[in-house]
Design a protein around this motif. Structure first.
Motif, PDB file in Angstrom:
ATOM      1  N   TYR A  90       6.268  85.337  -7.600  1.00  8.59           N
ATOM      2  CA  TYR A  90       5.005  84.748  -8.130  1.00  8.59           C
ATOM      3  C   TYR A  90       4.905  85.065  -9.644  1.00  8.59           C
ATOM      4  O   TYR A  90       5.438  86.181 -10.290  1.00  8.59           O
ATOM      5  CB  TYR A  90       3.725  85.105  -7.185  1.00  8.59           C
ATOM      6  CG  TYR A  90       3.945  85.402  -5.870  1.00  8.59           C
ATOM      7  CD1 TYR A  90       4.814  84.027  -5.357  1.00  8.59           C
ATOM      8  CD2 TYR A  90       3.705  86.277  -5.186  1.00  8.59           C
ATOM      9  CE1 TYR A  90       5.000  84.166  -3.522  1.00  8.59           C
ATOM     10  CE2 TYR A  90       4.221  86.502  -3.818  1.00  8.59           C
ATOM     11  CZ  TYR A  90       4.569  85.423  -3.185  1.00  8.59           C
ATOM     12  OH  TYR A  90       4.901  85.416  -1.667  1.00  8.59           O
ATOM     13  N   ALA A 104      -3.900  87.061  -4.836  1.00  9.67           N
ATOM     14  CA  ALA A 104      -3.190  85.719  -4.838  1.00  9.67           C
ATOM     15  C   ALA A 104      -1.833  86.095  -4.260  1.00  9.67           C
ATOM     16  O   ALA A 104      -1.347  85.275  -3.482  1.00  9.67           O
ATOM     17  CB  ALA A 104      -3.061  85.286  -6.244  1.00  9.67           C
ATOM     18  N   LEU A 147      -1.875  86.154  -0.560  1.00 10.88           N
ATOM     19  CA  LEU A 147      -2.246  84.606  -0.030  1.00 10.88           C
ATOM     20  C   LEU A 147      -0.882  83.608   0.110  1.00 10.88           C
ATOM     21  O   LEU A 147      -0.569  83.057   0.836  1.00 10.88           O
ATOM     22  CB  LEU A 147      -3.135  83.823  -0.792  1.00 10.88           C
ATOM     23  CG  LEU A 147      -4.703  84.367  -0.558  1.00 10.88           C
ATOM     24  CD1 LEU A 147      -5.443  83.710  -1.582  1.00 10.88           C
ATOM     25  CD2 LEU A 147      -5.124  84.328   0.675  1.00 10.88           C
ATOM     26  N   LEU A 148      -0.053  83.978  -0.800  1.00 13.76           N
ATOM     27  CA  LEU A 148       1.232  83.357  -1.357  1.00 13.76           C
ATOM     28  C   LEU A 148       2.220  83.972  -0.069  1.00 13.76           C
ATOM     29  O   LEU A 148       3.210  83.007   0.439  1.00 13.76           O
ATOM     30  CB  LEU A 148       1.667  83.528  -2.579  1.00 13.76           C
ATOM     31  CG  LEU A 148       1.094  82.538  -3.608  1.00 13.76           C
ATOM     32  CD1 LEU A 148       1.108  83.286  -4.896  1.00 13.76           C
ATOM     33  CD2 LEU A 148       1.426  81.178  -3.434  1.00 13.76           C
ATOM     34  N   LEU A 185       2.642  77.257   0.141  1.00 14.95           N
ATOM     35  CA  LEU A 185       1.600  77.360  -0.758  1.00 14.95           C
ATOM     36  C   LEU A 185       2.191  77.732  -2.104  1.00 14.95           C
ATOM     37  O   LEU A 185       2.942  78.574  -2.379  1.00 14.95           O
ATOM     38  CB  LEU A 185       0.410  78.587  -0.521  1.00 14.95           C
ATOM     39  CG  LEU A 185      -0.835  78.724  -1.552  1.00 14.95           C
ATOM     40  CD1 LEU A 185      -1.499  77.190  -1.609  1.00 14.95           C
ATOM     41  CD2 LEU A 185      -1.559  79.738  -1.079  1.00 14.95           C
ATOM     42  N   VAL A 226      -2.194  79.012  -6.246  1.00 16.02           N
ATOM     43  CA  VAL A 226      -3.430  79.722  -6.135  1.00 16.02           C
ATOM     44  C   VAL A 226      -4.407  79.478  -7.494  1.00 16.02           C
ATOM     45  O   VAL A 226      -4.055  79.924  -8.354  1.00 16.02           O
ATOM     46  CB  VAL A 226      -3.504  81.122  -5.563  1.00 16.02           C
ATOM     47  CG1 VAL A 226      -4.806  81.725  -5.544  1.00 16.02           C
ATOM     48  CG2 VAL A 226      -2.645  81.160  -4.487  1.00 16.02           C
ATOM     49  N   HIS A 227      -5.263  78.634  -7.217  1.00 17.10           N
ATOM     50  CA  HIS A 227      -6.220  78.352  -8.213  1.00 17.10           C
ATOM     51  C   HIS A 227      -7.465  79.396  -8.351  1.00 17.10           C
ATOM     52  O   HIS A 227      -8.281  79.155  -7.404  1.00 17.10           O
ATOM     53  CB  HIS A 227      -6.765  77.025  -8.604  1.00 17.10           C
ATOM     54  CG  HIS A 227      -7.444  76.756  -9.919  1.00 17.10           C
ATOM     55  ND1 HIS A 227      -8.287  77.226 -10.530  1.00 17.10           N
ATOM     56  CD2 HIS A 227      -6.723  75.430 -10.773  1.00 17.10           C
ATOM     57  CE1 HIS A 227      -8.539  76.746 -11.560  1.00 17.10           C
ATOM     58  NE2 HIS A 227      -7.786  75.791 -11.747  1.00 17.10           N
ATOM     59  N   THR A 235      -4.310  75.109  -3.770  1.00 17.87           N
ATOM     60  CA  THR A 235      -5.708  75.356  -3.129  1.00 17.87           C
ATOM     61  C   THR A 235      -6.696  76.056  -4.231  1.00 17.87           C
ATOM     62  O   THR A 235      -5.902  77.195  -4.987  1.00 17.87           O
ATOM     63  CB  THR A 235      -5.470  76.451  -1.968  1.00 17.87           C
ATOM     64  OG1 THR A 235      -6.792  76.339  -1.356  1.00 17.87           O
ATOM     65  CG2 THR A 235      -4.940  77.699  -2.060  1.00 17.87           C
ATOM     66  N   TYR A 236      -7.812  76.262  -3.968  1.00 13.25           N
ATOM     67  CA  TYR A 236      -8.690  76.859  -4.897  1.00 13.25           C
ATOM     68  C   TYR A 236      -9.318  78.169  -3.868  1.00 13.25           C
ATOM     69  O   TYR A 236      -9.753  77.942  -2.955  1.00 13.25           O
ATOM     70  CB  TYR A 236      -9.987  75.690  -5.324  1.00 13.25           C
ATOM     71  CG  TYR A 236     -10.960  76.732  -6.145  1.00 13.25           C
ATOM     72  CD1 TYR A 236     -11.002  77.006  -7.246  1.00 13.25           C
ATOM     73  CD2 TYR A 236     -12.177  76.704  -5.453  1.00 13.25           C
ATOM     74  CE1 TYR A 236     -11.791  77.853  -8.140  1.00 13.25           C
ATOM     75  CE2 TYR A 236     -13.340  77.314  -6.030  1.00 13.25           C
ATOM     76  CZ  TYR A 236     -13.102  77.855  -7.367  1.00 13.25           C
ATOM     77  OH  TYR A 236     -14.152  78.342  -8.080  1.00 13.25           O
ATOM     78  N   VAL A 237      -9.348  79.180  -4.553  1.00 12.57           N
ATOM     79  CA  VAL A 237      -9.858  80.522  -3.900  1.00 12.57           C
ATOM     80  C   VAL A 237     -10.683  81.112  -4.776  1.00 12.57           C
ATOM     81  O   VAL A 237     -10.706  81.604  -5.841  1.00 12.57           O
ATOM     82  CB  VAL A 237      -8.508  81.563  -3.643  1.00 12.57           C
ATOM     83  CG1 VAL A 237      -8.999  82.656  -2.800  1.00 12.57           C
ATOM     84  CG2 VAL A 237      -7.365  80.564  -3.070  1.00 12.57           C
TER      85      VAL A 237
END
Length: 278
Positions: free
Chosen positions: A76, A94, A97-98, A104, A107-108, A188-190
């Motif tokens: 990443y 982040a 999540l990835l 995905l 990750v924003h 996606t927005y987190v």
């Protein structure tokens, strides 16, 4: 040191901003210098020897980031500009999540602007994204991002070809986002992933920047959108009274042969998403 995320910082002639931002970055960090004339590569090497510096001999604009991504040895990549950085723990969150969501790609984060840490206006829009919610995503689906603070899956980003020289800068993110969606990736927005952006006082004047944003939006449409959409976008500029946008249109005309050479229209399901946003 993270074995999952490399931070790639793009800069040009902004050593004073880097003096503020670089101490916030956790290694590994790759700094891509776009042919600075202020001695930035040498100053970074002297004050931050743990930062890998890629000193370019000419200004590549946003595509310079591609070289940083290629140099990264982690799955990443977190982008940052010389005036932005990540909150402690944000990149681990982040990466988790990835790890957990194999399709995905982006990750924003929630971006806090300036010393007063006000919420970036774009983030407020992303949080209200009208795109259909997906059960396996950790936040609202989105169709765009800002490169001064975002975490991407390295192989997905490289799959798109990265940022391109047709658009160069700014607005370079739009075409990459479209290609990610076309390739079946998710963005996606987190809210609980946080970045900080203290805009540099040496940014381009507003009118010139707005012209370039308009130019690059039109060029991206020419590269990826159906002809009716391209004509609608051009008509919107012609029918308005926005002088910077009109200048952007003229600039786009001059670059149009290169955009047409790269034209590859996104599939219908991506256009359906963009229609929801419109």
């Amino acid at each position: 040191m993270s074995d999952r995320v490399t931070t790639v910082v793009m800069t040009r002639d902004r050593w004073p901003d880097l003096q503020v931002s670089l101490p916030h970055h956790e290694p590994p960090v790759v700094l891509v210098d776009n042919a600075s004339a202020d001695g930035t590569p040498q100053l970074v090497g002297r004050h931050h020897p743990d930062v890998e510096v890629l000193a370019l001999t000419r200004n590549l604009a946003a595509p310079a980031r591609n070289l940083g991504v290629e140099a990264a040895r982690t799955p990443y990549v977190a982008f940052a500009d010389d005036d932005s950085w990540w909150s402690p723990g944000a990149l681990d969150r982040a990466a988790d999540l990835l790890d957990a969501h194999p399709r995905l790609a982006v990750v924003h984060p929630r971006i806090l602007v300036g010393p007063e840490e006000r919420l970036d206006g774009l983030c407020a829009e992303l949080a209200r994204s009208p795109l259909p919610r997906l059960a396996d995503l950790p936040g609202p689906p989105i169709a765009g991002f800002v490169a001064c603070g975002v975490v991407v899956r390295r192989n997905a980003f490289l799959e798109t070809g990265g940022f391109d020289a047709v658009v160069a800068f700014p607005g370079e993110e739009e075409r990459v986002a479209l290609d990610l969606l076309a390739g079946g990736w998710h963005l996606t927005y987190v809210e609980d992933v946080v970045a900080h952006h203290h805009p540099s006082p040496s940014r381009d004047p507003g009118g010139r920047r707005r012209a370039r944003i308009a130019r690059n939006h039109l060029l991206t449409a020419l590269m990826r959108r159906p002809w009716p959409v391209v004509l609608r976008e051009v008509g919107s500029v012609l029918g308005g009274r926005d002088l910077p946008a009109a200048r952007g249109l003229l600039q786009a005309v001059r670059r149009s042969p290169r955009a047409l050479a790269a034209r590859r229209v996104v599939p219908g399901h991506v256009e359906d998403l963009l229609a929801l946003l419109a």
